[in-house]
Design a protein around this motif. Structure first.
Motif, PDB file in Angstrom:
ATOM      1  N   LEU A  14       0.834  -1.196   0.000  1.00  0.00           N
ATOM      2  CA  LEU A  14       0.000   0.000   0.000  1.00  0.00           C
ATOM      3  C   LEU A  14       0.869   1.247   0.000  1.00  0.00           C
ATOM      4  CD1 LEU A  14      -2.657  -0.933   2.700  1.00  0.00           C
ATOM      5  CD2 LEU A  14      -3.008  -0.782   0.264  1.00  0.00           C
ATOM      6  N   ARG A  15       0.458   2.221  -0.765  1.00  0.00           N
ATOM      7  CA  ARG A  15       1.141   3.512  -0.733  1.00  0.00           C
ATOM      8  C   ARG A  15       0.790   4.223   0.567  1.00  0.00           C
ATOM      9  NH1 ARG A  15      -1.712   4.285  -5.618  1.00  0.00           N
ATOM     10  NH2 ARG A  15      -2.547   6.150  -4.659  1.00  0.00           N
ATOM     11  N   THR A  16       1.620   5.162   0.972  1.00  0.00           N
ATOM     12  CA  THR A  16       1.394   5.898   2.212  1.00  0.00           C
ATOM     13  C   THR A  16       0.045   6.599   2.196  1.00  0.00           C
ATOM     14  OG1 THR A  16       3.771   6.177   2.524  1.00  0.00           O
ATOM     15  CG2 THR A  16       2.335   7.714   3.700  1.00  0.00           C
ATOM     16  N   GLU A  17      -0.346   7.157   1.051  1.00  0.00           N
ATOM     17  CA  GLU A  17      -1.633   7.836   0.958  1.00  0.00           C
ATOM     18  C   GLU A  17      -2.781   6.852   1.187  1.00  0.00           C
ATOM     19  OE1 GLU A  17       0.385   7.891  -2.140  1.00  0.00           O
ATOM     20  OE2 GLU A  17       1.577   9.333  -1.017  1.00  0.00           O
ATOM     21  N   GLU A  18      -2.618   5.633   0.670  1.00  0.00           N
ATOM     22  CA  GLU A  18      -3.641   4.604   0.860  1.00  0.00           C
ATOM     23  C   GLU A  18      -3.738   4.194   2.329  1.00  0.00           C
ATOM     24  OE1 GLU A  18      -3.667   2.227  -3.358  1.00  0.00           O
ATOM     25  OE2 GLU A  18      -1.991   1.869  -1.999  1.00  0.00           O
ATOM     26  N   SER A  40      -1.230   1.439  11.445  1.00  0.00           N
ATOM     27  CA  SER A  40      -0.493   2.497  12.149  1.00  0.00           C
ATOM     28  C   SER A  40       0.967   2.120  12.331  1.00  0.00           C
ATOM     29  CB  SER A  40      -1.129   2.769  13.513  1.00  0.00           C
ATOM     30  OG  SER A  40      -2.404   3.315  13.362  1.00  0.00           O
ATOM     31  N   SER A  41       1.233   0.849  12.637  1.00  0.00           N
ATOM     32  CA  SER A  41       2.626   0.426  12.806  1.00  0.00           C
ATOM     33  C   SER A  41       3.383   0.444  11.483  1.00  0.00           C
ATOM     34  CB  SER A  41       2.706  -0.952  13.460  1.00  0.00           C
ATOM     35  OG  SER A  41       2.178  -1.940  12.611  1.00  0.00           O
ATOM     36  N   VAL A  42       2.716   0.082  10.390  1.00  0.00           N
ATOM     37  CA  VAL A  42       3.352   0.153   9.074  1.00  0.00           C
ATOM     38  C   VAL A  42       3.682   1.602   8.736  1.00  0.00           C
ATOM     39  CG1 VAL A  42       2.984  -0.165   6.588  1.00  0.00           C
ATOM     40  CG2 VAL A  42       2.300  -1.952   8.188  1.00  0.00           C
ATOM     41  N   LEU A  43       2.749   2.504   9.004  1.00  0.00           N
ATOM     42  CA  LEU A  43       2.966   3.922   8.725  1.00  0.00           C
ATOM     43  C   LEU A  43       4.097   4.474   9.586  1.00  0.00           C
ATOM     44  CD1 LEU A  43       1.799   6.070   6.865  1.00  0.00           C
ATOM     45  CD2 LEU A  43       0.179   6.658   8.662  1.00  0.00           C
ATOM     46  N   ALA A  44       4.145   4.083  10.851  1.00  0.00           N
ATOM     47  CA  ALA A  44       5.225   4.536  11.755  1.00  0.00           C
ATOM     48  C   ALA A  44       6.582   4.016  11.275  1.00  0.00           C
ATOM     49  CB  ALA A  44       4.942   4.077  13.179  1.00  0.00           C
ATOM     50  N   ALA A  45       6.625   2.775  10.819  1.00  0.00           N
ATOM     51  CA  ALA A  45       7.880   2.213  10.307  1.00  0.00           C
ATOM     52  C   ALA A  45       8.346   2.968   9.073  1.00  0.00           C
ATOM     53  CB  ALA A  45       7.700   0.740   9.991  1.00  0.00           C
ATOM     54  N   ARG A  46       7.413   3.325   8.221  1.00  0.00           N
ATOM     55  CA  ARG A  46       7.787   4.101   7.038  1.00  0.00           C
ATOM     56  C   ARG A  46       8.340   5.460   7.420  1.00  0.00           C
ATOM     57  NH1 ARG A  46       3.215   3.005   2.436  1.00  0.00           N
ATOM     58  NH2 ARG A  46       3.655   0.790   2.259  1.00  0.00           N
TER      59      ARG A  46
END
Length: 68
Positions: free
Chosen positions: A14-18, A58-64
């Motif tokens: 998934l892209r960050t926007e998604e 949320s954890s994926v987004l934080a890792a990014r």
């Protein structure tokens, strides 16, 4: 609100926007479900599933963010 996943059932990242969009939709759904007078068993299951998905995204987004 129409809930359709922002991703296809394919193996793609998934892209960050998604991710942000899905997190917004999940928060909206959780707020809506929590406002119900008393959650039924199916709603309780849905709330649990949505909370788990919210934590994962949320954890994926934080890792990014950590790698940016």
């Amino acid at each position: 609100m129409d809930y359709a996943p922002s991703f296809a059932a394919k193996d793609r990242v998934l892209r960050t926007e998604e991710l942000r969009h899905d997190l917004f939709k999940i928060e909206y759904l959780l707020t809506t479900l929590r406002s119900a007078p008393s959650p039924a068993a199916a709603e309780a299951y849905d709330i649990g599933w949505l909370r788990g998905r919210q934590r994962f995204l949320s954890s994926v987004l934080a890792a990014r963010r950590a790698f940016d």
